[in-house]
Every structure is written in structure tokens, then in C-alpha cells.
Design a protein around this motif. Structure first.
Motif, PDB file in Angstrom:
ATOM      1  N   VAL A   1     -34.002  -7.265 -10.580  1.00 45.76           N
ATOM      2  CA  VAL A   1     -34.117  -6.141  -9.653  1.00 45.76           C
ATOM      3  C   VAL A   1     -34.243  -4.828 -10.422  1.00 45.76           C
ATOM      4  CG1 VAL A   1     -32.870  -4.811  -7.901  1.00 45.76           C
ATOM      5  CG2 VAL A   1     -32.941  -7.304  -7.749  1.00 45.76           C
ATOM      6  N   GLU A   2     -33.415  -4.683 -11.447  1.00 44.84           N
ATOM      7  CA  GLU A   2     -33.472  -3.466 -12.257  1.00 44.84           C
ATOM      8  C   GLU A   2     -34.786  -3.386 -13.009  1.00 44.84           C
ATOM      9  OE1 GLU A   2     -30.388  -1.187 -15.130  1.00 44.84           O
ATOM     10  OE2 GLU A   2     -30.917  -3.204 -15.805  1.00 44.84           O
ATOM     11  N   ARG A   3     -35.187  -4.464 -13.647  1.00 47.34           N
ATOM     12  CA  ARG A   3     -36.403  -4.443 -14.471  1.00 47.34           C
ATOM     13  C   ARG A   3     -37.653  -4.179 -13.644  1.00 47.34           C
ATOM     14  NH1 ARG A   3     -37.780  -9.922 -17.317  1.00 47.34           N
ATOM     15  NH2 ARG A   3     -38.878 -10.293 -15.337  1.00 47.34           N
ATOM     16  N   GLU A   4     -37.713  -4.790 -12.446  1.00 46.93           N
ATOM     17  CA  GLU A   4     -38.904  -4.660 -11.606  1.00 46.93           C
ATOM     18  C   GLU A   4     -38.849  -3.444 -10.681  1.00 46.93           C
ATOM     19  OE1 GLU A   4     -41.456  -6.593 -12.063  1.00 46.93           O
ATOM     20  OE2 GLU A   4     -40.411  -7.852 -13.537  1.00 46.93           O
TER      21      GLU A   4
ATOM     22  N   ASP B   1     -35.722 -15.792  -9.896  1.00 47.21           N
ATOM     23  CA  ASP B   1     -37.139 -15.548 -10.174  1.00 47.21           C
ATOM     24  C   ASP B   1     -37.982 -15.561  -8.899  1.00 47.21           C
ATOM     25  OD1 ASP B   1     -35.769 -17.274 -12.355  1.00 47.21           O
ATOM     26  OD2 ASP B   1     -37.355 -16.253 -13.466  1.00 47.21           O
ATOM     27  N   ALA B   2     -37.777 -16.590  -8.057  1.00 52.26           N
ATOM     28  CA  ALA B   2     -38.577 -16.712  -6.836  1.00 52.26           C
ATOM     29  C   ALA B   2     -38.271 -15.570  -5.875  1.00 52.26           C
ATOM     30  CB  ALA B   2     -38.324 -18.061  -6.171  1.00 52.26           C
ATOM     31  N   THR B   3     -36.997 -15.246  -5.729  1.00 52.94           N
ATOM     32  CA  THR B   3     -36.611 -14.161  -4.827  1.00 52.94           C
ATOM     33  C   THR B   3     -37.247 -12.842  -5.260  1.00 52.94           C
ATOM     34  OG1 THR B   3     -34.508 -15.237  -4.332  1.00 52.94           O
ATOM     35  CG2 THR B   3     -34.672 -12.894  -3.839  1.00 52.94           C
ATOM     36  N   ALA B   4     -37.157 -12.533  -6.540  1.00 59.10           N
ATOM     37  CA  ALA B   4     -37.718 -11.282  -7.038  1.00 59.10           C
ATOM     38  C   ALA B   4     -39.226 -11.236  -6.823  1.00 59.10           C
ATOM     39  CB  ALA B   4     -37.377 -11.105  -8.515  1.00 59.10           C
ATOM     40  N   ALA B   5     -39.907 -12.362  -7.072  1.00 57.12           N
ATOM     41  CA  ALA B   5     -41.364 -12.387  -6.906  1.00 57.12           C
ATOM     42  C   ALA B   5     -41.758 -12.199  -5.446  1.00 57.12           C
ATOM     43  CB  ALA B   5     -41.921 -13.700  -7.444  1.00 57.12           C
TER      44      ALA B   5
END
Length: 243
Positions: free
Chosen positions: A116-119, A85-89
Motif C-alpha cells: 500500500v505504501e509503495r504503490e 499481492d492480489a489485493t493490491a493489484a
């Protein structure tokens, strides 16, 4: 083809290899995460430990980040990205840098791949395995813009402190892989580990910095929320390589 779940634990048990700095865990993947590993890992991931699933390499055998990300950009390594979660944000908020998340546990790898896919993130790649092994063998000195290690395993028993990530030998490796001016950011909710982090990082003459308030760019992680619920104070330490 997803990375075999037993690859890391098998290799890490070989004699004379460095001690693991994290607890091995086995958690059921479930349908969605199994599907993510099968579909997305070959596209956005690689294995630190399995020669069948290697990263792209330069002619001198090091990690080829240009081939990996499709561009040349400052690189951040996330050690132990958890569920991602933190990495993606952070990657979404900082698209001019590339983010390599290194996670030893398959559920976390799969969860981040799904994010990664969703965002629609194009600046995140995921490595499955031991981050220290990757940094030691595959990452060039002076090549990283930042290294983050948020809430690494605290190994609370005194006899296990030698397994902690933040200790002089590991810090020397992390510092060597940073460019001059690059930052190392660690955080913990264990008071004695926070003191150790501050002492070890403050004792390195090539690093400058210390304890700070949580910067806005670091999201509150699941581990942090869990620690706060238990009444733990959270400490962030940020240091910069000065030479």
C-alpha cells in the motif's frame, strides 16, 4: 503499535466460539515487516480482536467505512488476503471501490501494508484477525459490493471439512452482508473443495451463478502458482445475490 501476535489465537481458543476456518501460523516478521506494522498499521489498519486497536465505529457500533477510508464508496472485503499481492493489484486497477483486506497472520498484514505504501494506494485498509468474526459483529447487512475468498485453507482431511469457509452457515452470513446484486467470488485448487463450493453456493436460493473461467480482474496468486506447480486445477466460482 502493531497488533499482538497472540491476540487472535488466544481469543479463538475460548470455549463455545465458532471453529477457525484457517490454520494458525507463526512466522518471523523480519525487520522490514516489523517496521511496517509499527509505522503503517495505526494509519491503515485495525484489529478485529484487540480492543486496544479497534476500527472506527458508527453510533450504532458497526464499522464506519466512511471514517475508515475517508469517503463513501462501494466496499470489497477480501477474506484471507495472504501476502497482499492480489489485493493490491485489484485495488490499483479499481480505484472507485474501497478494499478491506482481512488477514489473520501478521506477516501478510505487514506485507500488504508495505505494498500500500509503495504503490501509493488510498483505497486499501487492512484488518488483522478473523474475517467471519468481523462480518458477524461489525459489518452491516447489505453493505458490501463484493466478497472475495481466494484459496482459503482447504482442510483436506474429511474430519476437518467442518472448518472450511464455504459451507452453508458461513455462506448465509456472507450473502447477508452483500447488497442485492453484490458478488461472492471464491477460488480453490482442491478438486473436492471446488465441488463443495459449487454445490453449496448453487444450493443457496438467494444466489445465482456458478463455476467460471478465471476472470481477468483476479490476478494469479502465489497459492495458485504453487497449486499449479503441483498439478492442481484451479476452479473459480462467482455468484451474485439476487434477493
Amino acid at each position: 503499535m502493531p497488533p499482538p501476535d497472540d491476540v487472535f489465537t488466544h481469543r479463538a481458543s475460548r470455549p463455545h466460539e465458532p471453529l477457525r476456518t484457517f490454520h494458525p501460523r507463526r512466522t518471523a516478521l523480519g525487520t522490514d515487516r516489523t517496521d511496517a506494522l509499527e509505522r503503517l498499521f495505526p494509519r491503515w489498519g485495525f484489529s478485529v480482536d484487540d480492543a486496544r486497536l479497534p476500527p472506527p465505529r458508527t453510533p450504532d457500533g458497526l464499522l464506519d467505512t466512511v471514517a475508515l477510508f475517508g469517503r463513501a464508496a462501494p466496499l470489497v472485503v477480501e477474506i484471507g488476503s495472504g501476502m497482499g499481492d492480489a489485493t493490491a493489484a485489484m485495488a490499483a486497477a479499481d480505484p472507485d471501490r474501497d478494499w478491506l483486506a482481512v488477514e489473520a497472520h501478521q506477516p501478510g498484514v505487514a506485507a500488504l501494508l508495505l505494498l500500500v505504501e509503495r504503490e501509493g494506494l488510498t483505497n486499501v485498509r487492512v484488518a488483522h484477525g478473523d474475517a467471519l468474526r468481523l462480518l458477524r459483529a461489525d459489518v452491516a447487512p447489505g453493505s458490501l459490493d463484493a466478497v472475495h475468498a481466494y484459496f482459503p485453507d482447504p482442510w483436506p482431511k474429511a474430519r476437518h471439512h467442518k472448518r472450511r469457509l464455504v459451507q452453508p452457515t458461513h455462506v448465509a452470513l456472507l450473502r447477508d452482508r452483500l447488497r442485492v446484486g453484490g458478488t461472492l467470488h471464491v477460488a480453490t485448487d482442491w478438486a473436492d473443495y471446488a465441488r463443495q463450493m459449487a454445490d453449496v453456493l448453487g444450493g443457496d436460493p438467494d444466489l445465482d451463478g456458478g463455476v467460471v473461467r478465471r476472470p481477468d480482474h483476479r490476478p494469479v496468486t502465489r497459492f495458485e502458482e504453487r497449486g499449479r506447480a503441483l498439478g492442481h486445477d484451479v476452479t473459480d466460482v462467482i455468484v451474485r445475490r439476487v434477493r
